[in-house]
Design an enzyme around this catalytic site. Structure first.
Site, PDB file in Angstrom:
ATOM      1  N   ALA A 120      63.420  45.197 -60.343  1.00 33.55           N
ATOM      2  CA  ALA A 120      63.653  43.759 -60.459  1.00 33.55           C
ATOM      3  C   ALA A 120      62.425  42.951 -60.037  1.00 33.55           C
ATOM      4  CB  ALA A 120      64.855  43.364 -59.613  1.00 33.55           C
TER       5      ALA A 120
ATOM      6  N   VAL B 220      70.114  44.387 -58.086  1.00 35.76           N
ATOM      7  CA  VAL B 220      69.567  44.547 -56.736  1.00 35.76           C
ATOM      8  C   VAL B 220      70.761  44.711 -55.800  1.00 35.76           C
ATOM      9  CG1 VAL B 220      67.928  43.681 -55.041  1.00 35.76           C
ATOM     10  CG2 VAL B 220      67.712  42.992 -57.432  1.00 35.76           C
TER      11      VAL B 220
ATOM     12  N   HIS C 260      64.833  46.114 -48.135  1.00 38.72           N
ATOM     13  CA  HIS C 260      64.082  44.933 -48.580  1.00 38.72           C
ATOM     14  C   HIS C 260      64.783  44.202 -49.723  1.00 38.72           C
ATOM     15  CE1 HIS C 260      62.202  48.382 -50.747  1.00 38.72           C
ATOM     16  NE2 HIS C 260      62.152  47.562 -51.755  1.00 38.72           N
TER      17      HIS C 260
ATOM     18  N   ARG D 167      80.423  43.966 -61.586  1.00 35.53           N
ATOM     19  CA  ARG D 167      79.659  42.939 -62.314  1.00 35.53           C
ATOM     20  C   ARG D 167      79.099  43.474 -63.624  1.00 35.53           C
ATOM     21  NH1 ARG D 167      80.206  39.071 -63.075  1.00 35.53           N
ATOM     22  NH2 ARG D 167      78.635  37.562 -62.546  1.00 35.53           N
TER      23      ARG D 167
HETATM   24  N1  INI Z   1      64.533  47.258 -57.568  1.00 28.07           N
HETATM   25  C1  INI Z   1      65.690  46.862 -58.150  1.00 28.07           C
HETATM   26  O1  INI Z   1      65.685  46.455 -59.324  1.00 28.07           O
HETATM   27  N2  INI Z   1      66.859  46.939 -57.469  1.00 28.07           N
HETATM   28  C2  INI Z   1      66.925  47.389 -56.188  1.00 28.07           C
HETATM   29  O2  INI Z   1      68.044  47.428 -55.621  1.00 28.07           O
HETATM   30  C3  INI Z   1      65.722  47.826 -55.571  1.00 28.07           C
HETATM   31  N3  INI Z   1      65.748  48.389 -54.265  1.00 28.07           N
HETATM   32  O3  INI Z   1      66.823  48.800 -53.816  1.00 28.07           O
HETATM   33  O4  INI Z   1      64.720  48.515 -53.609  1.00 28.07           O
HETATM   34  C4  INI Z   1      64.514  47.722 -56.290  1.00 28.07           C
HETATM   35  N4  INI Z   1      63.337  48.098 -55.738  1.00 28.07           N
HETATM   36  C5  INI Z   1      62.153  48.308 -56.491  1.00 28.07           C
HETATM   37  C6  INI Z   1      61.356  47.032 -56.702  1.00 28.07           C
HETATM   38  O5  INI Z   1      62.002  46.192 -57.638  1.00 28.07           O
HETATM   39  C7  INI Z   1      59.966  47.335 -57.264  1.00 28.07           C
HETATM   40  O6  INI Z   1      60.088  48.020 -58.477  1.00 28.07           O
HETATM   41  C8  INI Z   1      59.127  48.172 -56.315  1.00 28.07           C
HETATM   42  O7  INI Z   1      59.117  47.617 -55.015  1.00 28.07           O
HETATM   43  C9  INI Z   1      57.670  48.260 -56.813  1.00 28.07           C
HETATM   44  O8  INI Z   1      57.069  46.964 -56.869  1.00 28.07           O
END
Ligand code: INI
Length: 155
Positions: free
Chosen positions: A57, A82, A89, A128
């Site tokens: 995301a 997410v 985080h 959802r």
């Molecule tokens: N990315 C998501 O789309 N959903 C999540 O719940 C998530 N968690 O849990 O960390 C998540 N992390 C990855 C983040 O979006 C990036 O791809 C990563 O940090 C690299 O920039």
């Protein structure tokens, strides 16, 4: 009598981009199915849909911005999931994603739609994705159709 501006729910002839994250793909793929269903049911030709994948995301806003800047799409629909339970985080990823999507829309004047599921648990995310409450991807596509047609009336 007031002049009313409201977008018709007609997707005929529209061109849409989708940016979808691979993270939590068991949810995001369901969101994509929902979005495709909504666009098809409202008359959009599947050939007018471009789907772009990003890792998570956090990366959605940048690709959404780039797609919006091309001028090739009436709207860009962002789909992601997410989940708080799976990450410490959560707040950073969710907030940056939301902020970036809003910025992409305001910078380009192209509707960039927030079809991101943000939940505390996996169970809520599954709901959802359409098991108990309307599919968030379907809803996001409806929002895209409505705002695109509303903007056409103003422009
Ligand atoms: N990315 C998501 O789309 N959903 C999540 O719940 C998530 N968690 O849990 O960390 C998540 N992390 C990855 C983040 O979006 C990036 O791809 C990563 O940090 C690299 O920039």
């Amino acid at each position: 009598m007031a002049k009313i501006i409201e977008g018709q729910m007609d997707a005929k002839g529209l061109k849409m981009g989708v940016v979808i994250s691979r993270f939590n793909s068991f949810i995001t793929q369901r969101l994509l199915e929902g979005a495709e269903d909504a666009l098809r049911r409202h008359g959009m030709d599947e050939a007018n849909l471009t789907v772009a994948y990003v890792p998570g995301a956090f990366e959605i806003p940048l690709l959404a911005l780039k797609m919006a800047q091309t001028g090739q799409y009436d709207a860009v629909i962002c789909l992601g999931a997410v989940i708080r339970g799976s990450t410490p985080h959560f707040d950073f990823v969710a907030a940056e994603c939301a902020k970036g999507i809003a910025q992409a829309s305001m910078q380009t004047g192209v509707p960039v739609i927030f079809g991101i599921v943000t939940t505390d648990t996996i169970e809520q995310a599954v709901e959802r994705a359409g098991t108990r409450i309307p599919n968030r991807g379907f809803e996001a596509a409806l929002s895209a159709i409505e705002i695109v047609n509303a903007l056409k009336q103003v422009e």
